[in-house]
Enzyme design. Structure first.
Site, PDB file in Angstrom:
ATOM      1  N   PHE A   1      38.235  31.917  33.468  1.00  0.00           N
ATOM      2  CA  PHE A   1      37.466  32.723  33.441  1.00  0.00           C
ATOM      3  C   PHE A   1      35.992  33.731  33.117  1.00  0.00           C
ATOM      4  O   PHE A   1      35.963  34.906  32.981  1.00  0.00           O
ATOM      5  CB  PHE A   1      38.642  34.392  33.042  1.00  0.00           C
ATOM      6  CG  PHE A   1      39.646  33.654  34.024  1.00  0.00           C
ATOM      7  CD1 PHE A   1      41.050  33.424  33.544  1.00  0.00           C
ATOM      8  CD2 PHE A   1      40.120  34.481  35.549  1.00  0.00           C
ATOM      9  CE1 PHE A   1      41.927  32.866  34.024  1.00  0.00           C
ATOM     10  CE2 PHE A   1      41.289  33.716  36.229  1.00  0.00           C
ATOM     11  CZ  PHE A   1      42.465  33.393  35.688  1.00  0.00           C
TER      12      PHE A   1
ATOM     13  N   THR B   1      46.087  40.602  32.189  1.00  0.00           N
ATOM     14  CA  THR B   1      44.707  41.038  31.558  1.00  0.00           C
ATOM     15  C   THR B   1      44.402  39.832  32.746  1.00  0.00           C
ATOM     16  O   THR B   1      44.488  38.650  32.574  1.00  0.00           O
ATOM     17  CB  THR B   1      44.130  40.868  30.616  1.00  0.00           C
ATOM     18  OG1 THR B   1      44.538  40.190  29.787  1.00  0.00           O
ATOM     19  CG2 THR B   1      44.923  42.178  29.982  1.00  0.00           C
ATOM     20  N   ASP B   2      42.991  39.726  33.116  1.00  0.00           N
ATOM     21  CA  ASP B   2      41.894  39.076  33.303  1.00  0.00           C
ATOM     22  C   ASP B   2      41.280  38.447  31.617  1.00  0.00           C
ATOM     23  O   ASP B   2      41.879  38.694  30.290  1.00  0.00           O
ATOM     24  CB  ASP B   2      40.342  39.008  34.047  1.00  0.00           C
ATOM     25  CG  ASP B   2      39.900  38.317  34.170  1.00  0.00           C
ATOM     26  OD1 ASP B   2      40.614  36.609  33.781  1.00  0.00           O
ATOM     27  OD2 ASP B   2      39.330  38.133  35.372  1.00  0.00           O
ATOM     28  N   TRP B   3      41.558  36.505  31.630  1.00  0.00           N
ATOM     29  CA  TRP B   3      40.964  36.527  29.841  1.00  0.00           C
ATOM     30  C   TRP B   3      40.150  37.742  29.547  1.00  0.00           C
ATOM     31  O   TRP B   3      38.576  37.636  29.635  1.00  0.00           O
ATOM     32  CB  TRP B   3      40.743  35.071  30.121  1.00  0.00           C
ATOM     33  CG  TRP B   3      41.900  34.510  30.412  1.00  0.00           C
ATOM     34  CD1 TRP B   3      41.679  32.814  29.246  1.00  0.00           C
ATOM     35  CD2 TRP B   3      42.808  34.591  30.650  1.00  0.00           C
ATOM     36  NE1 TRP B   3      42.701  32.267  29.717  1.00  0.00           N
ATOM     37  CE2 TRP B   3      43.570  33.128  30.221  1.00  0.00           C
ATOM     38  CE3 TRP B   3      43.304  34.575  32.047  1.00  0.00           C
ATOM     39  CZ2 TRP B   3      44.837  32.491  31.289  1.00  0.00           C
ATOM     40  CZ3 TRP B   3      44.501  34.829  32.016  1.00  0.00           C
ATOM     41  CH2 TRP B   3      45.338  34.010  31.949  1.00  0.00           C
TER      42      TRP B   3
END
Length: 871
Positions: free
Chosen positions: A9, A293-295
Site C-alpha cells: 500500500f 485501516t489502510d497500511w
C-alpha cells in the site's frame, strides 16, 4: 530480492528517509489546520453490529465465541502482527482455542499480488469498460477462487475510491470508471462473486482519496518534504450522491470489510473519523462487517477505537519494524484502564468473528501457502524479525484453473472503438501491415522484471503499486497479431524508423500507452499521479503516431491507458482512420488481435470522458502539489465531475462518457415504461433495528493479558500482552474528543438495512427497449440508461446521470433482444441535507429516462407521467 517487492500500500520509504512521528490522540483530535466550515462532526458511540436479519446467524455464532474469549484473544484479532510478520501483506493475531487462525489479508483488486501461479486479470477500469454485469461477477468468482486457493481470508478489493474526480489521479484505474453508478454496480457484482467462494471482500478506500501526492501523514514526496495528509472537504449532498454512492451499493451486496483512506475528510483523519465510520457507514448504511485501516494509516489508539475502527493494519505504530503499535498491548491497556469501553472491544472482535462465520471460513478454509516476500521455496517465517525460524514458505499452488477464459473475455469485450473512418477495421489478415511501438511487445528485461509493475516497458497490462499482480504469462499484441497475420512487419520501438518505406496499400498499427500508479513508486518522474506526463501518451507516443501518419495513408492507433488521454495532436489527421482503446488487459493483451481482424466486433464503451484539453475540466480537480502546508482540497465542483461537468458547461469532449463503436449497427426501438412501486416524496419509515448481541460490561481481569508462560517471543512481532498489567490504574484523565458520548444516537431515518433504508432499492419503474442488430455482422450492444431530473424542480443537479445499463448477448444480423432495466427509488432521489433523507421531488413526475449508446447518443426517452418515444 528488491525491497519493494512486498511493500504494501505504498506506506513509506524505510531506507534513508526521515519520519514524522504520529501525533498523540489529543493532538489529532484537536484537528489543527481546519478550514472554516469544513469540520467533520463528532458521532459517538459506535453502533453495535448484529442488528440486520441477514447477519443474525453469524452474529449468534460469534457471540458464543467472543463471550468466552480473553481480552488478549479479542485484541489479537483487531491488530495486525506487524510489517513483514507473516506470509501475507497483513495478518491478524489468532484465537486458536476457537479454531480462528491468523487471518491473511492480501492485495489486490485484479489478482493475488506477489505470488505465483495466479491469474493477472484485467484491471477494474477494463472491467468497467465492458459494461457487462455477468463478466463483472464472473471475474469476482474467479478471483475469489484464486484467493481462497492461496489461503487468503480477506481480499483487499474491489476499489471504488478514488472515484476518478482527478483525471491524472494515480489509482483511478483500480476502480471501474468515473461514475458512481458504474462503480457501484461493478463493485457489487465483484463482491458477490468473490464472497460466493467464502473469501471476505474489502471495498476501499472510504473516502476522498482522489490523488496520490500528500495522501499520508508522512508521505515521502519527490521534493523531500514531510506533510500532513490533505483534507478532502466534501459537502453532505456531494458525499451521498457521488462518493458514498458506490459504498452503499457495496454494503448492500453484503461486503465483509471496508478499508478507510489515508487522507483526512473534512479535517478529520479517515481512520478515526467518527462521522464517516460510526454515522455514515455503520449507522446510516447499516454496515455489519469490520472496518480496517489502510497500511500505516493508523494515527491514534483510543481515538480510532472510539471512532469505530475495528482492525489496524499491518499493526505497527508510527514507524514499522520497531515492535510498537497504537493497539496490540496498548489497546489491552486502554480497555483495562477504562478509556476504551469493554462494549467497544467486544463489538470489534464480534464484527471480525461474525464476518469469518458469515463467509463460512470455519469450515475447511486453507492456510496460506505462499509468501509475499520471496519466490524461494524456503525462507524466513517472519521476515521482519531480527531472528526468525526458517521453513517452507512457498508451495507453488496453481490456482489458475480455466480463469484465463474470463480474463480473455474481459480483455476482448472491453476494447473500445472510438473512430473507424472508411471502415478500415476490421483488417484482412493478408493486408500489408506494419506495427510500431514498444507497447505492442514484451518487456525487454523480462516478465515481471520490475516489482509491483513499477516501470513502463513493453505492453501496458496494468498500472503500478499494490493494485498490481505478477503476470503468470503474457500474450502480447505482437504475438496475437502474428498468430492471425504472419506476414506482419514489426518495429517494437517508440522511435519511428526513418528508413521505413510505405506503399499506398500499407497499413500502420501504432501502439501507445499512458501509465500511473501508487505513490510509493515513482516511474519516469511520475509519483503515482501523472504529474510529468499529464494526460498525454508516454514515451513520445503522440510523435510516434504523427510520424506514422506522415508516412502512411492509413493508420490504426491502439491505446493502452489508465484513463483519459489527450489525442488532439493526431486524432484529426487524415491518415488516422481508426482508434482503439484497449485499457489495461492484464495477461491477455493479445486479445486485441481478435478485434483488429474482426473475429469479434468491439463492444467496449468508455468508462470516462476523453477531453480535448485538460483545461476542459473544472480547475478544482487539478492535482494539488504544495509540500509546505496542510492541503485543503475542497470539492467546490460538487456533483459536477466528468461528463456531468462537460454537460453543465456545454463543453464538447473529444469522446463522451459511454462512447463505443461497433463493426455493426444497432437500433433501439419500442421503449416501454412500466410503473412497479408507487413513489412517495420520502421513503417509508425505516425498519426498526434488530437486537444486537450484548455482553457484560465488566472490565476483565488484568491477568488475561499477562504474558503466557513458555511463549517464545519474536522481536518486532506485535502481541496483545503487557508487562505487569495488574499495576494499570484507571485512565480518568483521558482527553475524550469533543462530543464523545456512550449514549447511542437515535437511528438515522435514512438507514434501516445494509445499504440504507431498504425502500431505496424498491423498483419504481421498469424500462424495456428492443435492441436490434441492423448491420451485416454479429455484435453486442450496450444500452445505457440516464436519468434527467427536471431542473426547475431539482436545481443544482447534473443534467444526466447514469443509473443502469445492460449488455446484450451476441446478436446476429437482424436479430433482436428486449433489454430490461430497473430504476429504483434511489435512482430518482436527491439527498435532502435538511431532513437527512433521500427525497423524490414531485414524486418523480417530469423526470425523463433516456436510453442510448453513450451520454451523448441517446435514442429513446420515457417521461414519468408521460409517454415513451424516440429521443
Amino acid at each position: 530480492m528488491p525491497f519493494f517487492k512486498s511493500f504494501p500500500f505504498g506506506a513509506l520509504c524505510l531506507l534513508g528517509c526521515s519520519f514524522a512521528l504520529a501525533e498523540s490522540d489529543a493532538n489529532l483530535e484537536s484537528r489543527q489546520n481546519v478550514l472554516e466550515g469544513w469540520e467533520s462532526p463528532s458521532y459517538y458511540p459506535t453502533p453495535l453490529g448484529g442488528w440486520v436479519p441477514e447477519w443474525e446467524e453469524a452474529y449468534a455464532k460469534a457471540h458464543a465465541v467472543v463471550s468466552n474469549m480473553t481480552l488478549a484473544e479479542k485484541v489479537n484479532l483487531t491488530t495486525g502482527t506487524g510489517f513483514f510478520m507473516g506470509p501475507c501483506v497483513g495478518q491478524t493475531g489468532s484465537a486458536e482455542r476457537f479454531g480462528i487462525p491468523r487471518l491473511c489479508l492480501q492485495d489486490g483488486p485484479l489478482g493475488v499480488r506477489n505470488t505465483d501461479h495466479a491469474t493477472a486479470f484485467p484491471a477494474g477500469i477494463t472491467v468497467g469498460a465492458t459494461f457487462d454485469k455477468q463478466l463483472m461477477y464472473d471475474r469476482g468468482v474467479a478471483m475469489g477462487e484464486e484467493f481462497r486457493g492461496k489461503g487468503v481470508n480477506i481480499h483487499l478489493g474491489p476499489s471504488v475510491g478514488p472515484l476518478g474526480r482527478k483525471p491524472r489521479g494515480g489509482r483511478n484505474w483500480e476502480g471501474f470508471g468515473m461514475d458512481p453508478s458504474l462503480q457501484g454496480i461493478g463493485s457489487a457484482q465483484t463482491i458477490k462473486g468473490v464472497q460466493s467462494t467464502g473469501v471476505i471482500a474489502t471495498v476501499k478506500h472510504l473516502v476522498g482519496n482522489e490523488q496520490e501526492l500528500f495522501r499520508m501523514i508522512f508521505p515521502i514526496q519527490p521534493v523531500g518534504f514531510l506533510s500532513k495528509p490533505y483534507s478532502s472537504n466534501i459537502d453532505d449532498r456531494t458525499m451521498h450522491e457521488l462518493y458514498l454512492w458506490p459504498f452503499a451499493d457495496s454494503v448492500r451486496a453484503g461486503v465483509g470489510s471496508v478499508m478507510m483512506a489515508y487522507n483526512d475528510v473534512n479535517s478529520s483523519s479517515s481512520s478515526q473519523n467518527s462521522e464517516l465510520i460510526n454515522h455514515l457507514l455503520k449507522d446510516e448504511l447499516g454496515f455489519q462487517g469490520f472496518v480496517m485501516t489502510d497500511w500505516f494509516a493508523h494515527q491514534g489508539g483510543v481515538s480510532s477505537a472510539l471512532a469505530g475502527l475495528d482492525m489496524a493494519m499491518p499493526g505497527d505504530g508510527a514507524v514499522p519494524l520497531l515492535g510498537t503499535s497504537h493497539w496490540a498491548g496498548e489497546l489491552s491497556r486502554s480497555v483495562l484502564n477504562g478509556t476504551v469501553p469493554v462494549e467497544r472491544i467486544n463489538d470489534m472482535a464480534t464484527r471480525i468473528v461474525a464476518t469469518w462465520f458469515k463467509l463460512g471460513q470455519d469450515k475447511d478454509f486453507p492456510a496460506p501457502n505462499f509468501s509475499s516476500h520471496t519466490d524461494a521455496e524456503t525462507g524466513l517465517i517472519y521476515p521482519g524479525a531480527v531472528v526468525s525460524p526458517i521453513g517452507v514458505v512457498n508451495q507453488y499452488v496453481d490456482v489458475q484453473d480455466d480463469h484465463n477464459t474470463v480474463a480473455r473475455a474481459i480483455a476482448r469485450d472491453a476494447i473500445t472503438l472510438l473512430k473507424n473512418e472508411d471502415n478500415v477495421l476490421p483488417l484482412d489478415s493478408n493486408a500489408s501491415l506494419k506495427v510500431f511501438g514498444e507497447d505492442a511487445g514484451p518487456d525487454p528485461q523480462g516478465l515481471n522484471s520490475c516489482a509491483d509493475k513499477g516501470c513502463n516497458r513493453g505492453v501496458l497490462t496494468m498500472g503500478w503499486g499494490s493494485g498490481s499482480a505478477k503476470l503468470p504469462y503474457l500474450i502480447t499484441p505482437e504475438e496475437g497479431i502474428k498468430a492471425k497475420a504472419p506476414k506482419t512487419e514489426f518495429h517494437i520501438t517508440d522511435k519511428f524508423p526513418r528508413d521505413i518505406e510505405a506503399d499506398p496499400e500499407d497499413i500502420a498499427i501504432v501502439f501507445i500507452n499512458a501509465d500511473s500508479g501508487e505513490n510509493f513508486i515513482t516511474v519516469e518522474g511520475n509519483p503515482g499521479d501523472r504529474t510529468v506526463s499529464d494526460l498525454y501518451a508516454w514515451h513520445h507516443g503522440d510523435e510516434l503516431v504523427m510520424d506514422a501518419a506522415e508516412k502512411f495513408s492509413t493508420v490504426v492507433v491502439v491505446v493502452h491507458t489508465v484513463g483519459p488521454i489527450i489525442m488532439e495532436k493526431w486524432i484529426d489527421h487524415p491518415s488516422v482512420k481508426s482508434v482503439l482503446v484497449a485499457h489495461l488487459p492484464g495477461q491477455e493483451a493479445g486479445m486485441i488481435a481478435d478485434i483488429l481482424f474482426g473475429e469479434h466486433s468491439p463492444s467496449g464503451h468508455l468508462p470516462y470522458t476523453i477531453p480535448r484539453s485538460e483545461s476542459d475540466y473544472p480547475e478544482s480537480v487539478s492535482l494539488i502539489n504544495d509540500p509546505f502546508k496542510k492541503i485543503q482540497d475542497t470539492f467546490t465542483e460538487g456533483l459536477f465531475i466528468d461528463y456531468r461537468h462537460f454537460q453543465r458547461t456545454n463543453t464538447t469532449p473529444r469522446y463522451p462518457f459511454g462512447h463505443g463503436l461497433s463493426y455493426t449497427t444497432f437500433s433501439l426501438t419500442s421503449p416501454r415504461l412500466t410503473p412497479v412501486t408507487p413513489l412517495t416524496e420520502y421513503p417509508p419509515p425505516r425498519p426498526a433495528k434488530g437486537t444486537p448481541p450484548t455482553y457484560p460490561d465488566t472490565i476483565p481481569s488484568a491477568s488475561e493479558v499477562s504474558w503466557p508462560e513458555g511463549l517464545t517471543r519474536i522481536w518486532r512481532y506485535l502481541y496483545p500482552y503487557l508487562d505487569n498489567p495488574t499495576s494499570i490504574k484507571p485512565g480518568d484523565d483521558y482527553p475524550y474528543p469533543e462530543g464523545y458520548s456512550t449514549t447511542p444516537k437515535p437511528p438515522p431515518r435514512a438507514g434501516g438495512a445494509e445499504g440504507g433504508n431498504p425502500a431505496l432499492w424498491d423498483v419504481a419503474f421498469t424500462v424495456e427497449v428492443t435492441v436490434t442488430n441492423t448491420g451485416a455482422v454479429s455484435g453486442r450492444a450496450v444500452a445505457q440508461l440516464y436519468v434527467e431530473l427536471p431542473p426547475q424542480v431539482v436545481p443544482d443537479t447534473p443534467k444526466l446521470q447514469l443509473r443502469q445499463f445492460e449488455k446484450t448477448k451476441v446478436l446476429q444480423p437482424g436479430e433482436s433482444e428486449v433489454v430490461r432495466m430497473d430504476i429504483t427509488r434511489r435512482d430518482l432521489s436527491v439527498w435532502d441535507v435538511e431532513v437527512q433523507d433521500w427525497k423524490v421531488r414531485e414524486v418523480g413526475k417530469g423526470a425523463k429516462l433516456w436510453v442510448g449508446g453513450s451520454v451523448e447518443d441517446l435514442r429513446v426517452v420515457c417521461e414519468i407521467g408521460g409517454e415513451c418515444g424516440d429521443a
